[in-house]
Design an enzyme around this catalytic site. Structure first.
Site, PDB file in Angstrom:
ATOM      1  N   HIS A  35       0.864  -1.193   0.000  1.00  0.00           N
ATOM      2  CA  HIS A  35       0.000   0.000   0.000  1.00  0.00           C
ATOM      3  C   HIS A  35       0.896   1.237   0.000  1.00  0.00           C
ATOM      4  O   HIS A  35       2.140   1.124  -0.069  1.00  0.00           O
ATOM      5  CB  HIS A  35      -0.952  -0.046   1.191  1.00  0.00           C
ATOM      6  CG  HIS A  35      -0.270  -0.307   2.513  1.00  0.00           C
ATOM      7  ND1 HIS A  35       0.640   0.557   3.065  1.00  0.00           N
ATOM      8  CD2 HIS A  35      -0.352  -1.350   3.371  1.00  0.00           C
ATOM      9  CE1 HIS A  35       1.068   0.077   4.218  1.00  0.00           C
ATOM     10  NE2 HIS A  35       0.495  -1.097   4.425  1.00  0.00           N
ATOM     11  N   HIS A  38       4.012   1.282   2.233  1.00  0.00           N
ATOM     12  CA  HIS A  38       5.188   0.582   1.693  1.00  0.00           C
ATOM     13  C   HIS A  38       5.840   1.424   0.592  1.00  0.00           C
ATOM     14  O   HIS A  38       7.059   1.504   0.495  1.00  0.00           O
ATOM     15  CB  HIS A  38       4.785  -0.763   1.076  1.00  0.00           C
ATOM     16  CG  HIS A  38       4.220  -1.754   2.047  1.00  0.00           C
ATOM     17  ND1 HIS A  38       2.907  -2.170   2.013  1.00  0.00           N
ATOM     18  CD2 HIS A  38       4.793  -2.435   3.071  1.00  0.00           C
ATOM     19  CE1 HIS A  38       2.698  -3.051   2.954  1.00  0.00           C
ATOM     20  NE2 HIS A  38       3.819  -3.237   3.626  1.00  0.00           N
ATOM     21  N   GLY A 149       8.215   0.733   8.619  1.00  0.00           N
ATOM     22  CA  GLY A 149       7.185   1.711   8.980  1.00  0.00           C
ATOM     23  C   GLY A 149       6.967   1.755  10.490  1.00  0.00           C
ATOM     24  O   GLY A 149       7.066   0.734  11.176  1.00  0.00           O
ATOM     25  N   VAL A 178       1.754   6.114   7.443  1.00  0.00           N
ATOM     26  CA  VAL A 178       0.936   6.764   6.400  1.00  0.00           C
ATOM     27  C   VAL A 178      -0.520   6.419   6.712  1.00  0.00           C
ATOM     28  O   VAL A 178      -0.856   5.255   6.989  1.00  0.00           O
ATOM     29  CB  VAL A 178       1.336   6.269   4.993  1.00  0.00           C
ATOM     30  CG1 VAL A 178       0.440   6.889   3.921  1.00  0.00           C
ATOM     31  CG2 VAL A 178       2.806   6.611   4.715  1.00  0.00           C
TER      32      VAL A 178
END
Ligand code: PAF
Length: 282
Positions: A35, A38, A149, A178
């Site tokens: 997504h 990434h 992340g 994100v």
């Protein structure tokens, strides 16, 4: 240049060796179903190094029996397209688990105290599996830097400590979460949510927001901030797995929360378990 895809550990090692001749190599380990989170890691990696290796492997050793290994979402063609668009140089996508866990495999990496609370407590053996596969990817690639992340913030800290303790020489870099426009953190597991669950999933963001507002209003008692987060999640019908205030570095529980303390959340929406976290001072 078209994106190169390697499927064996042997070819991955060789591709990394060749890439490192021309300069630095950055690694983005993933389990696929990529997504925008990434993709932002891949973009960051491409800013850091001329060569970027993305790995796509649903690692069986980090799933406990009864977890979602068999139904974990997969979309290799879509993932390769995204890697190509975002600036990856090559992708390692093993076609079978034996590439990383060959017959006779028996050596695992056992992480220390950072891996004990929260995800470590709720998912016994999870970080052992994560550390083992990431150690293997570091050993094969000898990457200069690797990007992860912050949605999996505890994982990030566990891997940073592992890289230090085991002298991998790979710099482990965390990048911000994100989020969707309504605040939901991007996660491959969001694909499990029904429409109705997806609407309620923003309760995690609301809980984080409520705790941050209370902190800004002067509340520094971890138990009260956690209770507020718990209540917010429960109001939207989520089943709380944990809501914990922890320090950002050693993941210990602080006596008093400060701006760098993070609130860590895990909650179930039906059968789907979602996690989120953030600094209280943000
Ligand atoms: O965060 C993930 O996707 C996985 O835990 C990782 C780091 C790729 C290891 O399998």
């Amino acid at each position: 240049m078209p994106l190169a895809v390697v499927t064996s550990a042997h070819d991955f090692r060789r591709a990394c060796q060749e890439a490192r001749v021309d300069g630095e190599l950055a690694l983005v380990p993933t389990m696929g179903y990529l997504h925008a989170g990434h993709q932002s890691l891949i973009k960051n990696a491409a800013q850091r190094a001329p060569a970027v290796a993305v790995t796509i492997f649903v690692n069986p050793s980090q799933f406990a029996p009864g977890e979602d290994l068999a139904r974990y979402p997969r979309d290799l063609p879509g993932d390769l397209h995204k890697c190509e668009l975002t600036g990856a140089t090559f992708v390692f996508a093993p076609t079978n688990d034996a590439e990383l866990y060959p017959p006779g495999f028996q050596t695992y990496v056992e992480p220390g105290p950072l891996a004990q609370p929260m995800e470590g407590e709720k998912r016994p053996g999870h970080f052992r599996g994560v550390c083992t596969v990431v150690a293997k990817l570091f050993a094969l690639s000898r990457a200069d830097a690797a990007f992860f992340g912050e949605k999996d913030y505890q994982q990030l800290r566990v891997i940073q400590q592992m890289a230090l303790d085991l002298n991998f020489g790979t710099e482990v870099i965390g990048r911000p979460i994100v989020r969707e426009s309504d605040g939901l953190a991007l996660s491959s597991r969001n694909a499990y949510l029904t429409r109705e669950e997806r609407m309620r999933a923003i309760a995690l963001w609301k809980a984080l927001d409520a705790a941050r507002k209370a902190f800004r209003g002067g509340e520094v008692e971890p138990a009260r901030l956690e209770e507020l987060a718990r209540e917010t999640l429960q109001q939207d019908g989520l089943r709380v797995d944990y809501a914990e205030v922890r320090s950002a570095f050693d993941l210990q529980r602080p006596q008093c929360a400060d701006a760098n303390s993070r609130l860590f959340l895990a909650a179930f929406l039906g059968k789907t378990r979602l996690i989120d976290n953030g600094a209280l001072g943000e």
